[in-house]
Design an enzyme around this catalytic site. Structure first.
Site, PDB file in Angstrom:
ATOM      1  N   ARG A 153       0.603  -1.259  -0.251  1.00 30.58           N
ATOM      2  CA  ARG A 153      -0.186   0.223  -0.188  1.00 30.58           C
ATOM      3  C   ARG A 153       1.038   1.116   0.103  1.00 30.58           C
ATOM      4  O   ARG A 153       0.434   2.045   0.937  1.00 30.58           O
ATOM      5  CB  ARG A 153      -0.997   0.003   0.999  1.00 30.58           C
ATOM      6  N   SER A 195      -9.873   1.026   3.829  1.00 32.19           N
ATOM      7  CA  SER A 195      -9.073   0.899   4.901  1.00 32.19           C
ATOM      8  C   SER A 195      -8.362   2.672   5.280  1.00 32.19           C
ATOM      9  O   SER A 195      -7.461   3.364   4.252  1.00 32.19           O
ATOM     10  CB  SER A 195      -8.241   0.232   4.853  1.00 32.19           C
ATOM     11  N   GLU A 268      -2.985   4.843   5.446  1.00 30.45           N
ATOM     12  CA  GLU A 268      -2.913   4.184   4.617  1.00 30.45           C
ATOM     13  C   GLU A 268      -3.840   6.544   3.850  1.00 30.45           C
ATOM     14  O   GLU A 268      -3.882   6.199   2.117  1.00 30.45           O
ATOM     15  CB  GLU A 268      -3.492   3.397   4.278  1.00 30.45           C
TER      16      GLU A 268
END
Length: 273
Positions: A153, A195, A268
């Site tokens: 990510r 997320s 994130e």
């Protein structure tokens, strides 16, 4: 190049923000010229994991002419503003594998590459050969995947992505689409970033947020922000919330998890201040 006022309370996936003036880039030359004038350009895409401060400046995004898919024989050239759903549909209709995880994943290709987005072990880097970007001149240069610093990510990409060069792999797998659909069934439908935090190695951000008592608890002046009771790693906006409330709640979760569990959650969500 043109300029446009965008209301980010409507544009972002979290539905939090204020109106801002944004430069819409029509050519690589537009970006090169602006980047020579300021080193603090803030790059936007579809804003699906973005929290933008009312004080943010120097906002830029690509125009609609960077929404395209070009078959180059053994690979695809895909514009950075091309929505994930369009890429998924193209792969399905042309029997191309490796793009099944894009079903139900929001965003445009540029942001997906920048965050190496995916689901579990299925990530865009597995299908990516490289990107087209501006470096030392106004012409587009190819940068191979191995030079992009793609990790879980995240990436080391600091410039604007104009296009991605993607592998053409045979055999679209509908069984994977059903698997990903099942995996996403526990995700809330309210406005969110997706997320909010990366999963720490060997653990889950949602489980840690729940452990410190923040799951489902309402915050903000309108009690309209919370970490979802469905999935605690999704910060959801249930009404009229603002940047400072969302930032405060994100910081609160980081602090409580670090104090009580000894783990520093890595964001994130991208924050432009």
């Amino acid at each position: 190049m043109q300029e446009k006022i965008i209301d980010f309370s409507q544009y972002t996936s979290i539905k939090i923000g204020t109106p801002h003036l944004v430069s819409i880039l029509e050519t690589p030359q537009d970006y090169y010229t602006l980047s020579q004038e300021t080193s603090s350009l803030k790059i936007l895409g579809k804003a699906n994991n973005l929290l933008i401060s009312p004080k943010a400046k120097n906002l830029v995004m690509l125009g609609k002419n960077f929404d395209y898919i070009k078959d180059c024989g053994d690979c695809l050239e895909v514009g950075a503003m091309t929505p994930s759903g369009k890429i998924f549909s193209y792969a399905k209709s042309h029997n191309l594998g490796g793009f099944e995880f894009l079903s139900g994943l929001p965003g445009s290709l540029g942001g997906i590459i920048k965050m190496n987005a995916g689901l579990k072990e299925y990530e865009i880097k597995n299908s990516l050969l490289g990107i087209l970007c501006v470096r030392d001149s106004a012409r587009l240069d190819f940068v191979p995947t191995q030079d992009l610093g793609l990790a879980y990510r995240s990436s080391q990409i600091s410039t604007l992505i104009f296009a991605g060069i993607l592998k053409k792999q045979a055999d679209f797998n509908p069984n994977l689409v059903e698997l990903f659909k099942t995996m996403r069934n526990n995700q809330p439908k309210e406005p969110s970033f997706g997320s909010c935090f990366k999963n720490p190695k060997g653990n889950y951000a949602g489980a840690l947020i729940e452990k410190v008592g923040l799951k489902g608890k309402r915050f903000g002046r309108n009690q309209s922000l919370c970490f979802s009771p469905i999935h605690a790693n999704f910060l959801v906006n249930l009404g009229n919330s603002d940047f400072f409330e969302a930032l405060e709640l994100i910081n609160l979760a980081q602090n409580k998890v670090q104090e009580e569990c000894g783990i520093l959650l890595q964001k994130e969500v991208q924050i432009l201040e």
